[in-house]
Structure formats: structure tokens, C-alpha cells
Design a protein around this motif. Structure first.
Motif, PDB file in Angstrom:
ATOM      1  N   ASP A   1      49.015  12.512  26.228  1.00 51.34           N
ATOM      2  CA  ASP A   1      49.463  11.955  24.826  1.00 51.34           C
ATOM      3  C   ASP A   1      48.261  12.045  23.860  1.00 51.34           C
ATOM      4  O   ASP A   1      47.228  11.741  24.288  1.00 51.34           O
ATOM      5  CB  ASP A   1      49.832  10.426  25.157  1.00 51.34           C
ATOM      6  CG  ASP A   1      51.363  10.396  25.414  1.00 51.34           C
ATOM      7  OD1 ASP A   1      52.155  10.698  24.926  1.00 51.34           O
ATOM      8  OD2 ASP A   1      51.502   9.707  26.556  1.00 51.34           O
TER       9      ASP A   1
ATOM     10  N   ASP B   1      52.526  14.987  24.512  1.00 53.67           N
ATOM     11  CA  ASP B   1      53.040  14.655  23.314  1.00 53.67           C
ATOM     12  C   ASP B   1      52.138  14.371  22.224  1.00 53.67           C
ATOM     13  O   ASP B   1      51.005  13.948  22.535  1.00 53.67           O
ATOM     14  CB  ASP B   1      53.817  13.185  23.714  1.00 53.67           C
ATOM     15  CG  ASP B   1      55.060  13.465  24.569  1.00 53.67           C
ATOM     16  OD1 ASP B   1      55.561  14.559  24.510  1.00 53.67           O
ATOM     17  OD2 ASP B   1      55.319  12.234  25.304  1.00 53.67           O
TER      18      ASP B   1
ATOM     19  N   THR C   1      56.015  17.919  22.527  1.00 50.64           N
ATOM     20  CA  THR C   1      56.927  17.283  21.822  1.00 50.64           C
ATOM     21  C   THR C   1      55.936  16.825  20.549  1.00 50.64           C
ATOM     22  O   THR C   1      54.859  16.291  20.681  1.00 50.64           O
ATOM     23  CB  THR C   1      57.344  16.120  22.333  1.00 50.64           C
ATOM     24  OG1 THR C   1      58.207  16.604  23.630  1.00 50.64           O
ATOM     25  CG2 THR C   1      58.385  15.496  21.345  1.00 50.64           C
TER      26      THR C   1
END
Ligand SMILES: Nc1ncnc2c1ncn2[C@@H]1O[C@H](COP(=O)(O)OP(=O)(O)OP(=O)(O)O)[C@@H](O)[C@H]1O
Ligand SMILES: [Mg+2]
Lengths: 306, 248
Positions: free
Chosen positions: A53, A83, A115
């Protein structure tokens, strides 16, 4: 022999080789090989699945994140979920390069699922380069999936480049845009030999005043095949434009399949596609400057993908 | 020196004869080719550059038979050709084309000087893509700059004045004069313009695919223009010369 395209390629890879400044996360053969964070950019390893992340604080300006992936073992299958959380008003660049060097007979595969969450008025330039090499019989496969969620007024520009080297690719990009957001995607792709590349774009234009522009330039040589599929859904007073400009050579094949859906009378959607061989007069012009036909071809292709 | 002996050209598909028994020697500074639309001027230029293979006759460059040589080989022997309709390229920039034309990595200085010769501000154009965004006149000037960058012993310009604004006309003529000073080669100019014909040493009239007339300017031009105009033509030759001197 190094031709114009390969020379250019070397330049591309050199960028991958040097240690980047700012935040970075280097993944080599499925393992973490280096990480650096900054006061505004944090990188955290996921605990439930492979991947990271990346958190970028609101208002972060002029910073960059490099997240290269390198595979040099043969027979490696690598899957990651990355992400990116980009705070309101941030203005950053993210550079993701993936290089595969496959000398063996096993297939190498890297599937990255990226994403992006862009906050209000956030600005992102996302650059992704794919590169493959190696003499082995093993295939080099990359299947990148990119999902983008653009908040109000967010702007994202995505540049993807894949010049030869990758045997099989399925690139899936999908996005949804809130009011006033803008998404620009520039794709450059060249396939050779028996390579196969599919790019699939699916964009929902949800908010008023949002816009998407997808521009693909591609070259298909030898017996390679490419498919360009785009779906743009205009659900608001929005503007969507897709363009597929392809050169085919030898027995190359390119299929362009655009689909535009307007669900709102104020949606303005356009698709352009041009597929054909190199114009004879372009070759002739360069030959009158003293280039051979092959050199002329290389220059034209190289310029087209520049 | 370029020599055409009994050169003929017919199209592959319908065997239409476009050029017929062309005999021509280019050994002057400036040779102008003129004649009605569709007469075969551009076809002749393409036959010389190797874009079309002649179906009859022989082409010699400095005594060497080049009839069956390719475009590339002829280019490397010293033939340059500025097209009537320049080609556009997606992605290639002006500097790329100038580099390819010069056959080396042109220094920014050199590239700029070629561009300013043809009246383009180098800074504005060097990085421009040679695509549909360039205007017709800009493209035509870049086409001429490429031939300048090559500096070969035979340069062919196909209607270089087309699309060039009036103000630049005199500059264009100076470009040719300067080019001759540098290459000492032969310059072949296809043109419909009196002011260009005015600088020619030899004028060739091509009509219906053959050489209708050939000779020194003094002989051919008056007949082309009609006798009344011929005097003024002679005058403007004079004024050109005077201007040329005062600007040196
Ligand atoms: N590939 C071709 N097939 C058939 N006819 C052709 C072909 N190329 C040229 N022609 C014809 O040959 C003739 C000469 O053409 P060319 O372009 O050489 O004329 P030109 O003298 O340069 O004319 P302009 O002054 O208009 O430029 C024309 O009638 C043209 O239509
Ligand atoms: Mg012509």
C-alpha cells in the motif's frame, strides 16, 4: 547489431537500473529488494496478500515514487496487488517499470494489479514501462491490471510503453471518474515474432464535466497480433475520446474494437482508428536521404513510438 | 553532370507512356524545367531520383551508368530531391529529418542555419513534429532545408516556390545561389515562375512527356513569355543582379 529501436530501448532500461531518488520499492524475483519512504510518502507491505500500500499525504507536491519489478529467474510466476492512496491536492509522479530477463525454458510471468484512489483535485502522472529479454525458450508474460478511481477534479495521466520483448500481455485498465476529473492514457506498444498483446480499456464517465482520452499507438511486426478494445461509457455531461493508430508490418495483425455508450444526451464520445502499413512515400522520402529501406522503416517506427 | 539518353517511362499497370525519348544534359549551375501541368516534369524528377525505374534509355551521373541503381544508391552518389508534395511523418521531428539528411548528428547550430536559410526561426521549428500540424509553406521550406543539409552535387527542387509567400521569393533565389557557391553542383529546378526561370542558365520545356524545347535562357524565355514580356524579364534579371550585389 543495434538498430534505432534497440538503442532507444537501452536508454529505457538504464533508467530502470539506476537507484531512484525519493520514495521507492524494488521487487526482485518476487522478493522485496529495497525500499525508501519520505515524510509524505509511506509504503507498507500488505499482510493479507502479496503487494504494498502506498500512502501519499494530501498536498504532497513534486515528489515521485519508483516501484520497479525485476525478474531474472526462469519459471517464476509473480502476482502483486499494489494500492495507491493519493491524498487531496497532491501532485506526484509514480514510475512503475517491469523488466523480465528469461534465459531458461520456464515461463516467467508478472501480474500486477494496481489500484489508484485519487483524492479531490489530486494530480498524478503514472508511467509504466515493460521490458523483456533473454535467449531462453521460456515465455515472458505480463498481465497488468490498472484500476483507477478519480475523485472530483482529479487528474491522471498514464503512459504505458511496451516495446517488444513480451510474449503475451493482457492489459486491463478500468476507471471511474467523478465530476471534473480527467484521465489521459497514452499507450505505446510494439510486438514482434509471435507475440500477442491485448489491451482492454473500460472507463465510466460518471461526473459532469469529466473527460477521458485514450490514445494508443502501436506497431505489429512479423506474425504478432494485437487487439485494442475500448469501452467508454458516458453517464453524464462528459467528453470521451479514444484513438487507435497502428502500423502493421510483415504478417502482423491488429484488431481495433471500440465501443462507445452514451447514457446522457450531453455525453460527447468520439473514436478514431487508423490501421495500415507504413506509407510508401515516407519510406521513399527517407531513402532519397540515403537510408536503406530497412533503416527508413526503423526510423519511421521509432519516431512513431517516440 | 547528369545525362539522360533516350529516357522513356511507362506505368506498370496500364502501360501509359508518360515520358518519351528524353535527351538532356544537366551541367550548368541552374537548369529550370517548365511546361504545362501534367507534362511529365515530376515524373522525370522521380526517374532521375530512382523512385521510378525508366522503361527505356540510360541515365548517367558523372559518366557512371546509374540507370538500374536504387533510390538509396543514387542518394549516396549525390542526388537530392525536394518533393513537390512533401511527406508528413507522425512522430519524426524537424531535427530528426535534418540529421538524417545531413547523414550525421547535426549540431544545433548547423540545423538552425539550414532552417534560417529557408526563413524559419530555428528555435520554433527544430522540435516540431513533421506532422499535419505544419502548414503547407512551412513543410515546403523544411523540404528545401533537407536538401541544403545534404549539399550534394545534384539537387532537384520540384516547384520550390509553391506555397512560399511573395516576400520570401527573393530569399528563395538567394538560397539557390548560396547553395551553388557551396556545392558547385548542378541545381535542377522545376518551376512555373518567371522569377525562377530568370536565374536559369538553361531552360527545358517538357510537354506531353517529351522535351519540347531546350536551350539557354536568352533563347527560350522570350518565346515562352511572348516578346512584350521578354523585355521586362530581361530587366528583372538585371534588377535581381543589382539586388544580389547590394545585399552581399
Ligand atoms: N502512376 C501513374 N499512373 C498513371 N498516370 C500517371 C502516373 N503518374 C503520373 N501520371 C500522369 O503522368 C502525367 C505527368 O505527371 P507529372 O506529375 O509528371 O506532371 P507535371 O509536369 O509534374 O505536372 P504539374 O505541373 O501539374 O506538377 C500526368 O498526366 C499524370 O496524370
Ligand atoms: Mg509536378
Amino acid at each position: 547489431m543495434i538498430d534505432a529501436i534497440e538503442k532507444n530501448l537501452l536508454k529505457e532500461v538504464a533508467e530502470l537500473d539506476s537507484l531512484p531518488v525519493g520514495a521507492y520499492n524494488i521487487r526482485a524475483n518476487g522478493q522485496l529488494a529495497g525500499r525508501s519512504t519520505t515524510a509524505n510518502i509511506d509504503i507498507v507491505t500488505k499482510t493479507d496478500k502479496p503487494g504494498i500500500d502506498i500512502f501519499i499525504k494530501p498536498g504532497t507536491k513534486n515528489e515521485s515514487v519508483h516501484i520497479p519489478v525485476i525478474i531474472s529467474q526462469t519459471g517464476l510466476k509473480d502476482l502483486v496487488y499494489n494500492d495507491f492512496h493519493i491524498g487531496d491536492d497532491a501532485d506526484v509522479t509514480i514510475i512503475a517499470g517491469c523488466g523480465i530477463h528469461n534465459c531458461g525454458n520456464g515461463d516467467d510471468q508478472h501480474d500486477g494489479i494496481h489500484t489508484f484512489y485519487l483524492g479531490k483535485n489530486a494530480k498524478l502522472r503514472y508511467v509504466e514501462k515493460h521490458y523483456g529479454e533473454g535467449e531462453g525458450r521460456g515465455k515472458r508474460v505480463m498481465n497488468p491490471t490498472t484500476i483507477v478511481h478519480l475523485g472530483e477534479g482529479a487528474q491522471m495521466e498514464m503512459e504505458t510503453t511496451q516495446i517488444s520483448g513480451i510474449d503475451d500481455t493482457l492489459r486491463k485498465t478500468s476507471g471511474d471518474l467523478a465530476a471534473g476529473a480527467s484521465l489521459v492514457i497514452k499507450e505505446k506498444i510494439m510486438t514482434t515474432g509471435d507475440q500477442h498483446a491485448v489491451t482492454d480499456f473500460d472507463v465510466d464517465l460518471n461526473g459532469d464535466g469529466c473527460s477521458a482520452n485514450v490514445v494508443s499507438r502501436s506497431v505489429a511486426k512479423d506474425n504478432s497480433k494485437q487487439e485494442f478494445i475500448s469501452r467508454i461509457n458516458g453517464n453524464s455531461a462528459c467528453a470521451g475520446h479514444t484513438e487507435c493508430d497502428a502500423i502493421i508490418m510483415d504478417h502482423g495483425c491488429v484488431l481495433a474494437s471500440p465501443q462507445l455508450t452514451a447514457n446522457n444526451v450531453d455525453a460527447s464520445l468520439i473514436h478514431e482508428a487508423a490501421i495500415g502499413k507504413i506509407a510508401g512515400e515516407q519510406l521513399i522520402k527517407l531513402m532519397t536521404l540515403g537510408l536503406t529501406e530497412k533503416e527508413a522503416e526503423d526510423q519511421i517506427v521509432n519516431g512513431f513510438l517516440k | 553532370m547528369l545525362e539522360l539518353r533516350h529516357v522513356g517511362y511507362e506505368t506498370d499497370d496500364n502501360k501509359k507512356e508518360i515520358l518519351h525519348d528524353i535527351n538532356l544534359t544537366v551541367q550548368d549551375r541552374f537548369v529550370a524545367i517548365t511546361g504545362p501541368n501534367g507534362g511529365g516534369k515530376s515524373t522525370l524528377a522521380k526517374v532521375i531520383a530512382g523512385i521510378y525505374q525508366p522503361t527505356a534509355g540510360q541515365i548517367l551521373l558523372d559518366g557512371q551508368d546509374i540507370t538500374h541503381l536504387s533510390i538509396t544508391e543514387r542518394a549516396n552518389l549525390g542526388i537530392s530531391y525536394a518533393f513537390q508534395q512533401p511527406v508528413r511523418f507522425k512522430g519524426l521531428q524537424v531535427k530528426d529529418l535534418l540529421n538524417l539528411a545531413a547523414g550525421k548528428n547535426t549540431s544545433v547550430n548547423d540545423a538552425c542555419s539550414y532552417l534560417s536559410e529557408v526563413g524559419l526561426c530555428a528555435r520554433d521549428y527544430i522540435d516540431r513534429e513533421v506532422n499535419a500540424s505544419l502548414s503547407g509553406g512551412e513543410l515546403k521550406r523544411i523540404e528545401i532545408a533537407m536538401v541544403l543539409a545534404r549539399g550534394t552535387k545534384l539537387s532537384i527542387f520540384d516547384e520550390p516556390e509553391a506555397g512560399i509567400d511573395l516576400w520570401s521569393f527573393q530569399n528563395l533565389i538567394r538560397v539557390f545561389e548560396k547553395m551553388y557557391e557551396q556545392t558547385k553542383g548542378n541545381i535542377l529546378i522545376i518551376s512555373h515562375q518567371e522569377r525562377i526561370l530568370n536565374i536559369a542558365d538553361t531552360i527545358v520545356v517538357i510537354k506531353d512527356g517529351h522535351v519540347e524545347k531546350i536551350g539557354p535562357r536568352a533563347e527560350i524565355l522570350p518565346a515562352l513569355l511572348g516578346s512584350a514580356d521578354a523585355t521586362s524579364a530581361a530587366c528583372s534579371v538585371l534588377t535581381d543582379k543589382v539586388e544580389g550585389v547590394s545585399n552581399k
